[in-house]
Design a protein around this motif. Sequence first.
Motif, short mmCIF file in Angstrom:
data_model
loop_
_atom_site.label_atom_id
_atom_site.label_comp_id
_atom_site.label_asym_id
_atom_site.label_seq_id
_atom_site.Cartn_x
_atom_site.Cartn_y
_atom_site.Cartn_z
N LEU A 23 0.95 -1.44 0.14
CA LEU A 23 -0.08 -0.18 -0.71
C LEU A 23 1.48 1.10 0.21
N ILE A 24 1.64 1.26 0.80
CA ILE A 24 2.91 2.78 0.75
C ILE A 24 3.65 2.57 -0.48
N ALA A 45 -6.93 1.91 -3.05
CA ALA A 45 -7.20 0.29 -3.04
C ALA A 45 -7.42 -0.45 -3.83
N SER A 46 -7.67 0.06 -5.09
CA SER A 46 -7.93 -0.50 -6.30
C SER A 46 -6.35 -0.64 -7.16
N ALA A 47 -6.25 0.19 -6.81
CA ALA A 47 -4.13 0.26 -7.27
C ALA A 47 -3.94 -1.20 -6.45
N ALA A 48 -4.17 -1.69 -5.79
CA ALA A 48 -3.10 -2.93 -5.03
C ALA A 48 -4.07 -3.64 -4.61
N GLY A 49 -5.67 -3.52 -5.50
CA GLY A 49 -6.03 -4.76 -5.50
C GLY A 49 -6.11 -5.27 -4.06
N ILE A 54 -9.65 -2.35 3.74
CA ILE A 54 -8.05 -2.49 3.91
C ILE A 54 -7.10 -1.28 4.16
N VAL A 55 -7.58 -0.33 3.69
CA VAL A 55 -6.51 1.14 3.27
C VAL A 55 -6.83 2.14 5.09
#
Length: 211
Positions: A23-24, A45-49, A54-55
């Motif tokens: 995430l970082i 969130a979308s970019a991390a799947g 969760i974020v």
Amino acid sequence: MSANSSSSPRRVRMSRAERREQLIRVARQLFGTRGYDAVSVEEIASAAGVSKPIVYEHFGGKEGLYQVIVDREVKALSDILRSQMRPEHSARAVLEGIVVTLLDFIEENADGFHLLAHQSPTAVRSETFETVMADIADQVTIFLAPLLEKQGLDPASAPVYGQILAGGVGQIGQWWSENMQVDKKLVAAQVTNLLYLGLRGMEKDPQLQTR
């Protein structure tokens, strides 16, 4: 074993620490290229799947995540700049090392430097690029005092010259981050040339000439 089970790769579940680092990494790139205000928790969130919760679970929200990233960049830059101020090195070598190291950092960590130099005032608790350079000014002051005394100059003037040196280096760093087509080595050599020769040619009792 069925065909489906043999052809489908097993999904590897990230540990909490691995997810946090992911995430970082994702947010650092988004914030660095687009700025704090333009990036949403949904996009991160979308970019991390992952899902938005969760974020929030890891960082409490976008501001908390941003603060963690900025704090890391501050520490990384402060550490590498301080590492150049070695008492066994000459004044020119120290000055040159600071300039080159800063420009290297900007070149290799463009997203991170952009976060430090252009952060959102409402998102960052305290330390920024300016505070990094203020800390470096204090370190340079400590380094300069005995050097000035050795040249027959008043060591009490070291804080003034420390601020000038750190401020000049910081300003050229911000300028170069927007003008990276200018040769890095040439910029470093020119900055060192001006600042170092200025140090060497200082008068023992400077006076205003026009007033």
